[in-house]
Design a protein around this motif. Structure first.
Motif, PDB file in Angstrom:
ATOM      1  N   UNK A  18     -34.513 -17.732 -15.843  1.00 14.48           N
ATOM      2  CA  UNK A  18     -33.611 -16.762 -15.218  1.00 14.48           C
ATOM      3  C   UNK A  18     -32.486 -17.533 -14.547  1.00 14.48           C
ATOM      4  N   UNK A  19     -31.258 -17.025 -14.600  1.00  9.31           N
ATOM      5  CA  UNK A  19     -30.111 -17.804 -14.139  1.00  9.31           C
ATOM      6  C   UNK A  19     -30.170 -18.169 -12.664  1.00  9.31           C
ATOM      7  N   UNK A  20     -30.914 -17.409 -11.859  1.00  6.32           N
ATOM      8  CA  UNK A  20     -31.087 -17.746 -10.452  1.00  6.32           C
ATOM      9  C   UNK A  20     -32.554 -18.076 -10.155  1.00  6.32           C
ATOM     10  N   UNK A  21     -33.243 -18.541 -11.190  1.00  2.00           N
ATOM     11  CA  UNK A  21     -34.686 -18.670 -11.065  1.00  2.00           C
ATOM     12  C   UNK A  21     -35.251 -20.063 -10.862  1.00  2.00           C
ATOM     13  N   UNK A  22     -34.419 -21.047 -10.577  1.00  2.00           N
ATOM     14  CA  UNK A  22     -34.935 -22.404 -10.434  1.00  2.00           C
ATOM     15  C   UNK A  22     -35.884 -22.560  -9.244  1.00  2.00           C
ATOM     16  N   UNK A  64     -29.833  -9.154 -14.988  1.00  2.00           N
ATOM     17  CA  UNK A  64     -29.356  -7.894 -15.590  1.00  2.00           C
ATOM     18  C   UNK A  64     -29.682  -7.854 -17.084  1.00  2.00           C
ATOM     19  N   UNK A  65     -29.436  -8.958 -17.786  1.00  2.22           N
ATOM     20  CA  UNK A  65     -29.732  -8.996 -19.219  1.00  2.22           C
ATOM     21  C   UNK A  65     -31.230  -8.953 -19.480  1.00  2.22           C
ATOM     22  N   UNK A 108     -29.916 -13.568 -25.654  1.00  2.00           N
ATOM     23  CA  UNK A 108     -28.929 -14.206 -26.512  1.00  2.00           C
ATOM     24  C   UNK A 108     -29.068 -15.732 -26.486  1.00  2.00           C
ATOM     25  N   UNK A 109     -30.277 -16.196 -26.311  1.00  2.00           N
ATOM     26  CA  UNK A 109     -30.538 -17.635 -26.317  1.00  2.00           C
ATOM     27  C   UNK A 109     -30.623 -18.136 -27.757  1.00  2.00           C
ATOM     28  N   UNK A 165     -38.706 -10.746 -27.633  1.00  2.00           N
ATOM     29  CA  UNK A 165     -37.730 -10.559 -26.576  1.00  2.00           C
ATOM     30  C   UNK A 165     -38.288  -9.789 -25.395  1.00  2.00           C
ATOM     31  N   UNK A 166     -39.066  -8.752 -25.682  1.00  2.00           N
ATOM     32  CA  UNK A 166     -39.689  -7.943 -24.631  1.00  2.00           C
ATOM     33  C   UNK A 166     -40.643  -8.795 -23.784  1.00  2.00           C
ATOM     34  N   UNK A 167     -41.428  -9.637 -24.447  1.00  2.00           N
ATOM     35  CA  UNK A 167     -42.376 -10.484 -23.729  1.00  2.00           C
ATOM     36  C   UNK A 167     -41.652 -11.528 -22.894  1.00  2.00           C
ATOM     37  N   UNK A 168     -40.613 -12.140 -23.474  1.00  2.00           N
ATOM     38  CA  UNK A 168     -39.869 -13.162 -22.735  1.00  2.00           C
ATOM     39  C   UNK A 168     -39.217 -12.564 -21.490  1.00  2.00           C
TER      40      UNK A 168
END
Length: 327
Positions: free
Chosen positions: A175-179, A241-242, A249-250, A271-274
């Motif tokens: 996640x983009x803010x997940x580090x 959000x995505x 879109x990875x 995708x749902x699981x990820x």
């Protein structure tokens, strides 16, 4: 000696627990199965063919059992029929302790495939609302660190599959803010041994039974991966959000490989699981408590760095040892 019944005993996680129980050479193990019992079984292990739709039949089979462990895959138990009937049968048979099919996270939020677990949690709470009818424990080890050795295997029965933390290919999706999000990682071996010690524990079981190997942030895990794999990781990010929109879109996605998911459905579900797992991690679902660590202070857990360093120093050797032990 404790007489233990295990539902869903053919699964990989259940088999690891059964092996650990057999190794003690002091328990009587009964495996419940929908299929005909095998012609041969290990010493101390017996089998019974059961009908999970019949409480009375289950109760008859469970007579004399002290501990009932359920490893029934909730995805294969629509309406929780089998587990509900196991609970009713356990009470009818006078079983002292019950462990529902938990063995994972502290919450099922964002993960609908775990939704049945939450239903069972609520039912057990309601069951004991006025008085304790059945002692139970939700065993929660977080995420098995053995997944991070994929495509190799580090245990006799447990089989790894690809996750968003891909140590083999030195890459990760976060996640983009997940580090700073935290995950509890526990080895399968520690998990199985703690369950055995919990069965032998003389005190009352905690209702929430966290088993905490190592707490580590996502950023810390990637740094550890780069250390043990001796190279940088390619890290791709997805916005919250995505993730909520399941918009992935990875350049890659973990391949879904689980016995409960038909291969023809795996790609559509990836995708749902990820997205579900990444959102669950951000919500704290994969960080568990430490009840069993505190109740079993003599158990020495294998840390994440120790486990991963040892494995990735020579993965082919470790894999061959796991294969040999399963033969």
């Amino acid at each position: 000696m404790v007489k233990i019944a295990i539902a869903g005993g053919s699964g990989a996680v259940a088999q690891e627990v059964i092996e650990a129980l057999i190794a003690t050479k002091k328990h009587d193990i009964l495996i419940l199965s929908r299929q005909e019992p095998p012609t041969e079984s290990q010493s101390g292990v017996s089998w019974a063919k059961v009908d999970y739709t019949s409480v009375d039949q289950l109760a008859t089979v469970l007579k004399g059992v002290e501990v009932l462990l359920s490893f029934i895959v909730v995805l294969t138990d629509p309406g929780n029929v089998a587990q509900m009937n196991l609970i009713h049968a356990a009470i009818q048979a006078g079983i002292k302790r019950f462990a529902p099919s938990e063995w994972a996270t502290s919450s099922s939020d964002f993960m609908p495939w775990y939704g049945g677990k939450a239903v069972i949690h609520d039912y057990l709470v309601e069951l004991n609302k006025k008085e304790k009818v059945l002692e139970y424990c939700l065993f929660q080890p977080g995420m098995f660190i053995d997944y991070l050795v994929h495509p190799y295997n580090s245990a006799k029965h447990f089989r790894s599959f690809e996750t968003q933390f891909d140590f083999y290919n030195r890459r990760a999706i976060v996640r983009d803010e997940g580090m700073e999000d935290v995950v509890t990682f526990t080895t399968v071996k520690d998990f199985a041994n703690v369950v055995v010690k919990a069965i032998e524990y003389q005190g009352e079981w905690p209702t929430i039974g966290g088993i905490r190997g190592t707490d580590i942030s996502v950023g810390g895990l990637i740094a550890l991966g780069e250390k043990v794999r001796d190279a940088p990781f390619n890290v791709e990010t997805i916005s919250t959000q995505d993730l909520k929109a399941e918009k992935i879109q990875t350049s890659w996605q973990p391949k879904v490989d689980h016995p409960s998911i038909p291969p023809e459905q795996a790609e559509a579900l990836s995708g749902k699981l990820l997205s579900g797992v990444l959102l669950a991690i951000s919500d704290g679902a994969f960080q568990v408590s430490d009840e069993w660590n505190r109740l079993l202070p003599d158990h020495q857990f294998t840390g994440a760095e120790e486990f991963l360093s040892q494995f990735w120093q020579n993965p082919s050797l470790m894999h061959s040892q796991a294969v040999e032990s399963s033969q």
